[in-house]
Motif scaffolding. Structure first.
Motif, PDB file in Angstrom:
ATOM      1  N   SER A   1     -32.375  87.949 -17.999  1.00 41.59           N
ATOM      2  CA  SER A   1     -33.044  87.287 -16.870  1.00 41.59           C
ATOM      3  C   SER A   1     -32.096  87.190 -15.679  1.00 41.59           C
ATOM      4  O   SER A   1     -31.059  86.521 -15.759  1.00 41.59           O
ATOM      5  CB  SER A   1     -33.498  85.888 -17.287  1.00 41.59           C
ATOM      6  N   SER A   2     -32.462  87.877 -14.581  1.00 42.37           N
ATOM      7  CA  SER A   2     -31.563  87.795 -13.425  1.00 42.37           C
ATOM      8  C   SER A   2     -31.691  86.449 -12.729  1.00 42.37           C
ATOM      9  O   SER A   2     -30.721  85.962 -12.158  1.00 42.37           O
ATOM     10  CB  SER A   2     -31.755  88.959 -12.450  1.00 42.37           C
TER      11      SER A   2
ATOM     12  N   GLY B   1     -40.513  93.448 -16.199  1.00 43.09           N
ATOM     13  CA  GLY B   1     -40.576  94.849 -15.804  1.00 43.09           C
ATOM     14  C   GLY B   1     -41.585  95.639 -16.620  1.00 43.09           C
ATOM     15  O   GLY B   1     -42.248  96.549 -16.114  1.00 43.09           O
TER      16      GLY B   1
ATOM     17  N   ASN C   1     -29.758  94.889 -12.211  1.00 49.63           N
ATOM     18  CA  ASN C   1     -30.354  94.012 -11.192  1.00 49.63           C
ATOM     19  C   ASN C   1     -29.314  93.044 -10.642  1.00 49.63           C
ATOM     20  O   ASN C   1     -29.182  92.865  -9.438  1.00 49.63           O
ATOM     21  CB  ASN C   1     -31.522  93.204 -11.787  1.00 49.63           C
TER      22      ASN C   1
ATOM     23  N   ALA D   1     -40.660  89.638 -11.460  1.00 51.40           N
ATOM     24  CA  ALA D   1     -39.926  88.371 -11.508  1.00 51.40           C
ATOM     25  C   ALA D   1     -38.641  88.580 -12.310  1.00 51.40           C
ATOM     26  O   ALA D   1     -38.594  89.432 -13.195  1.00 51.40           O
ATOM     27  CB  ALA D   1     -40.782  87.312 -12.176  1.00 51.40           C
TER      28      ALA D   1
ATOM     29  N   ARG E   1     -31.411  96.755 -17.890  1.00 47.91           N
ATOM     30  CA  ARG E   1     -31.890  96.762 -16.500  1.00 47.91           C
ATOM     31  C   ARG E   1     -31.543  95.456 -15.798  1.00 47.91           C
ATOM     32  O   ARG E   1     -31.270  95.446 -14.595  1.00 47.91           O
ATOM     33  CB  ARG E   1     -33.378  97.086 -16.404  1.00 47.91           C
ATOM     34  N   THR E   2     -31.489  94.363 -16.555  1.00 48.19           N
ATOM     35  CA  THR E   2     -31.125  93.091 -15.922  1.00 48.19           C
ATOM     36  C   THR E   2     -29.670  93.132 -15.428  1.00 48.19           C
ATOM     37  O   THR E   2     -29.354  92.607 -14.361  1.00 48.19           O
ATOM     38  CB  THR E   2     -31.325  91.926 -16.910  1.00 48.19           C
TER      39      THR E   2
HETATM   40  N1  ASP Z   1     -35.666  91.012 -16.997  1.00 50.16           N
HETATM   41  C1  ASP Z   1     -35.442  91.567 -15.690  1.00 50.16           C
HETATM   42  C2  ASP Z   1     -34.654  90.601 -14.830  1.00 50.16           C
HETATM   43  O1  ASP Z   1     -34.689  89.429 -15.042  1.00 50.16           O
HETATM   44  C3  ASP Z   1     -36.723  91.929 -14.998  1.00 50.16           C
HETATM   45  C4  ASP Z   1     -37.407  93.028 -15.756  1.00 50.16           C
HETATM   46  O2  ASP Z   1     -38.000  92.755 -16.796  1.00 50.16           O
HETATM   47  O3  ASP Z   1     -37.323  94.204 -15.315  1.00 50.16           O
HETATM   48  O4  ASP Z   1     -33.984  91.000 -13.952  1.00 50.16           O
END
Ligand code: ASP
Length: 418
Positions: free
Chosen positions: A270-271, A353, A389, A347, A385-386
Motif C-alpha cells: 500500500s503506497s 490495481g 509507486n 487508490a 508494483r507498490t
Molecule cells: N497496491 C498499490 C499501491 O498501493 C496499488 C495497486 O494495487 O496497483 O500502490
C-alpha cells in the motif's frame, strides 16, 4: 532535527541501522513462511498492528506537515510552480513505465504457450474523467475529508489554510506554532512506530510467503518475472537516469535513502500506507524540505502509480498472448492511454490495481474474466508494483526539491548509517 547517532549507542540493537533490521525482518519472514506454510499466519497480527499504526499517522501527519511547509514557503507562486512540475514529472514517468511494461511483455512473451482456464466474473470499472477528478478535489466539508482520509481533498484544504495563515501575518502565528509543534510530534510518533517495523515486516511477509505455494506460483513464474524485471529496470534506468540527468544527483544515494520505504511498501502493498515512512525518508535521508515533501509525496501516493502502470502493460499483453489475440499498434496506443488514466485512478491500497486493470482490458476488447488468471497471485505482483509507486514518488520529490532549491545536498550525500 537532531537525532541520536545510532552508532554511538551502547545497546547493540540500537547500533544496527534501522534499514538493516527491516531487511532482516523481511528475509526471516520469507524463511518462516517457507518453513511453516499456512501456519505462518500466526505472525500476521504483528504485521496488522504495524500497518494500523502507520495508517493512524497518515491524516494528521500529512495535514500538519503540509500546513507547516506552506507557511514556511511564504510564496503562493512557488507553490504553483511546484504543483506544475510535480504533475508533469508524474505523467512523464508514468508514460515511460507503461511503455517499459509493454516492451518487456512483447520481448519475453510470458503468455505464449500457456494453457489456463478461468471462470470468475469481474465487474468492469470506469476511468474517472478529468472533470470528475477536478470537481472531486474540493472538499465540501474538510472534517469529512480528514475523517475519510481523502488525501487530495486534505491537500487542497491544507494549501488553502496554509496560504491564509501566511496572508494574515502576525495573527496567524499562534496557529502556525500549534501546527509546527503538532507536526514535530507526528514525526516523532512516526519514528516510534518505525522502530517496530522489523517485526511488522516480518509478520506481513511470513503470512504472504506462507500462503503462496509453488504450485500456484510456478505456472505464472514467467509473467511474475517479467513484471519484476520491468519494475527493476524502470527504477534503475528511468528514475536513476532522471536523477542523474535532470538533478545532477548521485542515484545510489537515492536508492540507499529510500530503502525503508521500499521494504514497507513491499510488505504492505500500500503506497498510501507507506506515506509516513516515505515522508520520513524524504526528510531524514534525502534532505528534501518539509514543504516540498509534504505536498509532492501525498499527491504522488494518490495519483502517481508507475508500478501499477507497468503491471497494466505487462498483464494486458500477457492475457492477449494467452488468448492468442494479436494486438495492433492502435491497441498498444490505447493501453498506454487508458493504462495511464487507470493508474491515476488507482487508490494506493492493496489490490486496487487489479480492479483497475478491467479498464484497460475492456478498452482493447479482452474478456474481463481473464483477470481471474492472475487474481490468485496478484499480491505477489502488487508488492513489486507498490515499491515502484513509492520509489517514483520519492524520485519526483527529490527532483522537485532540487529544482526549487529545497534539497539539502549535505543530507542527500551523507554517507552515515540511515
Ligand atoms: N497496491 C498499490 C499501491 O498501493 C496499488 C495497486 O494495487 O496497483 O500502490
Amino acid at each position: 532535527m537532531s537525532e541520536q547517532d545510532p552508532a554511538a549507542s551502547p545497546n547493540l540493537w540500537q547500533r544496527i541501522p534501522l534499514w538493516q533490521k527491516i531487511l532482516a525482518g523481511l528475509v526471516l519472514g520469507v524463511l518462516a513462511g517457507a518453513l511453516m506454510g499456512e501456519r505462518a499466519s500466526l505472525f500476521k497480527p504483528l504485521g496488522d498492528i504495524f500497518i494500523n499504526a502507520i495508517k493512524m499517522l497518515i491524516v494528521p501527519l500529512v495535514f500538519s506537515t503540509l500546513v507547516v511547509g506552506i507557511t514556511a514557503m511564504r510564496d503562493p507562486q512557488k507553490m504553483g510552480r511546484i504543483g506544475l512540475r510535480t504533475i508533469a514529472l508524474y505523467l512523464l514517468t508514468t508514460a515511460f513505465a507503461i511503455a517499459i511494461g509493454l516492451l518487456a511483455s512483447w520481448i519475453f512473451q510470458p503468455g505464449v504457450g500457456l494453457d489456463m482456464t478461468f471462470d470468475s466474473g469481474v465487474d468492469p470499472q470506469k476511468a474517472p474523467t478529468l472533470v470528475e477528478i477536478l470537481v472531486g478535489l474540493v472538499p465540501q466539508n474538510p472534517i469529512d475529508a480528514l475523517a475519510n482520509g481523502n488525501i487530495l481533498q486534505i491537500i487542497v484544504f491544507a494549501i488553502g489554510l496554509g496560504i491564509s495563515l501566511t496572508l494574515i501575518g502576525e495573527k496567524g502565528e499562534p496557529v502556525v506554532k500549534v501546527f509546527e509543534s503538532f507536526a514535530e510530534a507526528m514525526v516523532k510518533l512516526t519514528n516510534i512506530v518505525m522502530s517496530f517495523a522489523p517485526f511488522g515486516v516480518f509478520g506481513l511477509i511470513a503470512h504472504v510467503a506462507g500462503s503462496y505455494g509453488l504450485e500456484v506460483l510456478l505456472p505464472l513464474a514467467k509473467v511474475i518475472g517479467v513484471a519484476y524485471l520491468a519494475s527493476v529496470l524502470h527504477v534503475l534506468l528511468v528514475y536513476s537516469g532522471l536523477l542523474a540527468l535532470l538533478g545532477r544527483l548521485n542515484p545510489l544515494r537515492y536508492l540507499q535513502g529510500i530503502l525503508d520505504a521500499l521494504v514497507v511498501a513491499y510488505s504492505s502493498a500500500s503506497s498510501s500506507g507507506t506515506l509516513p515512512v516515505s515522508l520520513r525518508c524524504a526528510r531524514n535521508n534525502l534532505g528534501v524540505s518539509e514543504g516540498v515533501a509534504g505536498f509532492v509525496l501525498p499527491v504522488g501516493a494518490t495519483i502517481n502509480m508507475d508500478g501499477t502502470a507497468i503491471y497494466q502493460g505487462v498483464v494486458a499483453v500477457f492475457i492477449a498472448q494467452l488468448l492468442g489475440v494479436d494486438l495492433s499498434m492502435t491497441d498498444y496506443g490505447m493501453i498506454i492511454l487508458t493504462g495511464t488514466l487507470a493508474s491515476i485512478g488507482t487508490a494506493g491500497v492493496p489490490g486496487a490495481g487489479l480492479v483497475m486493470l478491467s479498464i484497460v482490458m475492456a478498452q482493447i476488447g479482452l474478456p474481463l474474466e481473464a483477470i481471474a488468471v492472475i487474481a490468485g497471485i496478484d499480491r505477489i505482483l502488487d508488492m513489486a508494483r507498490t515499491c515502484v509507486n513509492v520509489a517514483g514518488d520519492l524520485m519526483v520529490t527529490t527532483l522537485v526539491g532540487k529544482s526549487e532549491g529545497e534539497l539539502d545536498e549535505d543530507v542527500y550525500n551523507a554517507k552515515s548509517s540511515r
